[in-house]
Design a protein around this motif. Structure first.
Motif, PDB file in Angstrom:
ATOM      1  N   GLU A 160      48.414  34.696  46.699  1.00 60.18           N
ATOM      2  CA  GLU A 160      47.971  33.656  47.662  1.00 60.18           C
ATOM      3  C   GLU A 160      47.228  32.405  46.819  1.00 60.18           C
ATOM      4  O   GLU A 160      46.818  32.845  45.922  1.00 60.18           O
ATOM      5  N   GLN A 161      47.311  31.273  47.255  1.00 59.65           N
ATOM      6  CA  GLN A 161      46.621  30.149  46.626  1.00 59.65           C
ATOM      7  C   GLN A 161      45.233  30.141  47.028  1.00 59.65           C
ATOM      8  O   GLN A 161      44.804  30.518  48.176  1.00 59.65           O
ATOM      9  N   VAL A 162      44.099  30.042  45.843  1.00 58.54           N
ATOM     10  CA  VAL A 162      42.777  30.019  46.071  1.00 58.54           C
ATOM     11  C   VAL A 162      42.552  28.781  46.956  1.00 58.54           C
ATOM     12  O   VAL A 162      42.888  27.603  46.305  1.00 58.54           O
ATOM     13  N   ASP A 163      41.860  28.600  47.804  1.00 56.07           N
ATOM     14  CA  ASP A 163      41.743  27.422  48.704  1.00 56.07           C
ATOM     15  C   ASP A 163      40.436  26.884  48.287  1.00 56.07           C
ATOM     16  O   ASP A 163      39.270  27.199  48.632  1.00 56.07           O
ATOM     17  N   ILE A 164      40.608  25.856  47.150  1.00 62.17           N
ATOM     18  CA  ILE A 164      39.474  25.116  46.979  1.00 62.17           C
ATOM     19  C   ILE A 164      39.991  23.740  46.839  1.00 62.17           C
ATOM     20  O   ILE A 164      41.263  23.221  46.480  1.00 62.17           O
ATOM     21  N   ASP A 176      31.668  22.988  47.621  1.00 65.88           N
ATOM     22  CA  ASP A 176      30.367  23.321  46.795  1.00 65.88           C
ATOM     23  C   ASP A 176      31.282  24.207  45.446  1.00 65.88           C
ATOM     24  O   ASP A 176      32.018  24.906  45.751  1.00 65.88           O
ATOM     25  N   PHE A 177      30.778  23.820  44.339  1.00 69.69           N
ATOM     26  CA  PHE A 177      31.219  24.618  43.224  1.00 69.69           C
ATOM     27  C   PHE A 177      30.629  26.163  43.302  1.00 69.69           C
ATOM     28  O   PHE A 177      29.286  26.084  43.381  1.00 69.69           O
ATOM     29  N   ASN A 178      31.564  27.110  43.064  1.00 67.51           N
ATOM     30  CA  ASN A 178      31.006  28.444  43.026  1.00 67.51           C
ATOM     31  C   ASN A 178      31.745  29.086  41.841  1.00 67.51           C
ATOM     32  O   ASN A 178      33.096  29.134  41.763  1.00 67.51           O
ATOM     33  N   ALA A 179      30.959  29.477  40.780  1.00 64.85           N
ATOM     34  CA  ALA A 179      31.505  29.774  39.550  1.00 64.85           C
ATOM     35  C   ALA A 179      32.281  31.199  39.827  1.00 64.85           C
ATOM     36  O   ALA A 179      33.073  31.665  38.788  1.00 64.85           O
ATOM     37  N   ASP A 180      32.154  31.978  40.872  1.00 65.52           N
ATOM     38  CA  ASP A 180      32.886  33.270  40.971  1.00 65.52           C
ATOM     39  C   ASP A 180      34.095  32.881  41.531  1.00 65.52           C
ATOM     40  O   ASP A 180      35.091  33.788  41.403  1.00 65.52           O
ATOM     41  N   PHE A 181      34.443  31.818  41.882  1.00 61.39           N
ATOM     42  CA  PHE A 181      35.758  31.327  42.640  1.00 61.39           C
ATOM     43  C   PHE A 181      36.726  30.209  41.747  1.00 61.39           C
ATOM     44  O   PHE A 181      37.785  29.764  42.116  1.00 61.39           O
ATOM     45  N   ALA A 182      35.979  29.495  40.738  1.00 58.43           N
ATOM     46  CA  ALA A 182      36.464  28.411  40.284  1.00 58.43           C
ATOM     47  C   ALA A 182      35.795  28.295  38.846  1.00 58.43           C
ATOM     48  O   ALA A 182      34.681  28.930  38.449  1.00 58.43           O
ATOM     49  N   GLU A 183      36.804  27.608  37.769  1.00 62.75           N
ATOM     50  CA  GLU A 183      36.331  27.406  36.565  1.00 62.75           C
ATOM     51  C   GLU A 183      35.962  26.066  36.286  1.00 62.75           C
ATOM     52  O   GLU A 183      37.037  25.202  36.330  1.00 62.75           O
ATOM     53  N   GLY A 232      44.317  27.337  41.825  1.00 63.13           N
ATOM     54  CA  GLY A 232      44.026  29.012  41.440  1.00 63.13           C
ATOM     55  C   GLY A 232      44.711  29.947  42.446  1.00 63.13           C
ATOM     56  O   GLY A 232      45.142  29.679  43.178  1.00 63.13           O
ATOM     57  N   TYR A 233      45.010  31.107  41.859  1.00 60.71           N
ATOM     58  CA  TYR A 233      45.871  31.815  42.750  1.00 60.71           C
ATOM     59  C   TYR A 233      45.122  33.349  42.675  1.00 60.71           C
ATOM     60  O   TYR A 233      44.610  33.643  41.623  1.00 60.71           O
ATOM     61  N   LYS A 234      45.516  34.053  43.811  1.00 57.13           N
ATOM     62  CA  LYS A 234      45.066  35.549  43.840  1.00 57.13           C
ATOM     63  C   LYS A 234      45.973  36.470  44.391  1.00 57.13           C
ATOM     64  O   LYS A 234      46.898  36.079  45.308  1.00 57.13           O
ATOM     65  N   ASP A 290      42.800  40.767  46.977  1.00 54.37           N
ATOM     66  CA  ASP A 290      41.381  40.347  46.864  1.00 54.37           C
ATOM     67  C   ASP A 290      41.084  39.764  45.504  1.00 54.37           C
ATOM     68  O   ASP A 290      40.077  39.179  44.945  1.00 54.37           O
ATOM     69  N   LYS A 291      41.909  40.047  44.483  1.00 48.25           N
ATOM     70  CA  LYS A 291      41.688  39.687  43.179  1.00 48.25           C
ATOM     71  C   LYS A 291      42.107  38.453  42.435  1.00 48.25           C
ATOM     72  O   LYS A 291      43.267  38.293  42.870  1.00 48.25           O
ATOM     73  N   ILE A 292      41.386  37.529  42.202  1.00 51.06           N
ATOM     74  CA  ILE A 292      41.709  36.253  41.543  1.00 51.06           C
ATOM     75  C   ILE A 292      42.616  36.650  40.035  1.00 51.06           C
ATOM     76  O   ILE A 292      41.745  37.056  39.200  1.00 51.06           O
ATOM     77  N   ILE A 293      43.802  36.183  40.005  1.00 48.94           N
ATOM     78  CA  ILE A 293      44.596  36.274  38.652  1.00 48.94           C
ATOM     79  C   ILE A 293      44.482  34.985  38.101  1.00 48.94           C
ATOM     80  O   ILE A 293      44.989  35.140  36.766  1.00 48.94           O
ATOM     81  N   ARG A 294      44.200  34.146  38.618  1.00 45.38           N
ATOM     82  CA  ARG A 294      44.107  32.564  38.103  1.00 45.38           C
ATOM     83  C   ARG A 294      42.985  31.823  38.750  1.00 45.38           C
ATOM     84  O   ARG A 294      43.388  31.642  39.935  1.00 45.38           O
ATOM     85  N   PHE A 295      41.837  31.587  37.874  1.00 45.57           N
ATOM     86  CA  PHE A 295      40.839  30.787  38.651  1.00 45.57           C
ATOM     87  C   PHE A 295      41.403  29.359  38.514  1.00 45.57           C
ATOM     88  O   PHE A 295      41.890  28.836  37.650  1.00 45.57           O
ATOM     89  N   PRO A 296      40.955  28.699  39.579  1.00 41.22           N
ATOM     90  CA  PRO A 296      41.337  27.296  39.654  1.00 41.22           C
ATOM     91  C   PRO A 296      40.207  26.407  38.622  1.00 41.22           C
ATOM     92  O   PRO A 296      39.272  26.724  38.570  1.00 41.22           O
ATOM     93  N   LYS A 297      41.013  25.462  38.070  1.00 42.35           N
ATOM     94  CA  LYS A 297      40.329  24.712  36.834  1.00 42.35           C
ATOM     95  C   LYS A 297      39.725  23.237  37.822  1.00 42.35           C
ATOM     96  O   LYS A 297      40.652  22.668  38.348  1.00 42.35           O
TER      97      LYS A 297
END
Length: 193
Positions: free
Chosen positions: A137-141, A146-153, A176-178, A181-188
């Motif tokens: 799944e694509q991380v929706d950002i 708002d910037f959240n360090a838990d979900f984005a780099e 980013g992709y997950k 529930d586990k993020i395997i690559r954080f969105p930059k």
């Protein structure tokens, strides 16, 4: 199965206790007649010992049973998690290919070759659908979130183009992709300061 074993154990132990108690009573009766009215403390302590031993055995059994049940739950949970994330390495290896397709689509859409664009879109969609069917799944950002360090780099900070973008995402450089529930690559992302 354990309930049957426990039931059989408790029946056998209670039968043994009853046998021992009746034998103790016979011995105690004989001792009382010999000692003429002197109460015997041995029968009472022996009975208490047997009851304590039975209680200890029941406690051991219950703890062992509970430990086994916890083990079964833990291993089944680990197995489900393993199946869910088994494709993680393969999916991570394919993410750069998906990124390349995204960049190619942007460049091809600028050209006027519609047949080439349709062909690349078909291949891109097929790859994307296959990865989604495997749990990706694509991380929706997006810009303005708002910037959240838990979900984005955050890769850099730039002066915010407007006051409302301070501390927020200005641009997404890499998706980013997950997997589950586990993020395997954080969105930059680029954030505004």
């Amino acid at each position: 199965m354990f309930k049957k074993i426990f039931k059989n154990m408790s029946q056998e132990n209670s039968e043994n206790v009853e046998k021992d108690l009746t034998q103790d009573n016979i011995v105690n009766d004989n001792e009382e007649t010999v000692n003429e009215g002197i109460p015997s403390a041995e029968g009472l302590t022996e009975e208490e010992k047997l009851r304590e031993e039975l209680a200890k055995e029941k406690d051991k059994f219950l703890r062992l049973f509970a430990e086994f049940e916890n083990y079964k739950k833990r291993t089944s949970k680990e197995r489900v998690e393993l199946f869910r994330t088994a494709n993680q390495e393969v999916l991570q290896a394919l993410l750069p290919v998906l990124d390349d397709f995204d960049r190619a689509l942007v460049q091809i859409s600028k050209s006027e070759d519609e047949i080439l664009l349709k062909g690349v879109e078909l291949i891109h969609n097929k790859l994307k659908d296959t990865l989604v069917s495997k749990g990706l799944e694509q991380v929706d950002i997006k810009a303005g979130d708002d910037f959240n360090a838990d979900f984005a780099e955050a890769i850099t900070q730039i002066p915010a183009p407007s006051e409302d973008l301070k501390g927020k995402v200005v641009d997404v450089v890499e998706k980013g992709y997950k997997l589950g529930d586990k993020i395997i690559r954080f969105p930059k992302v680029v954030i505004g300061s």
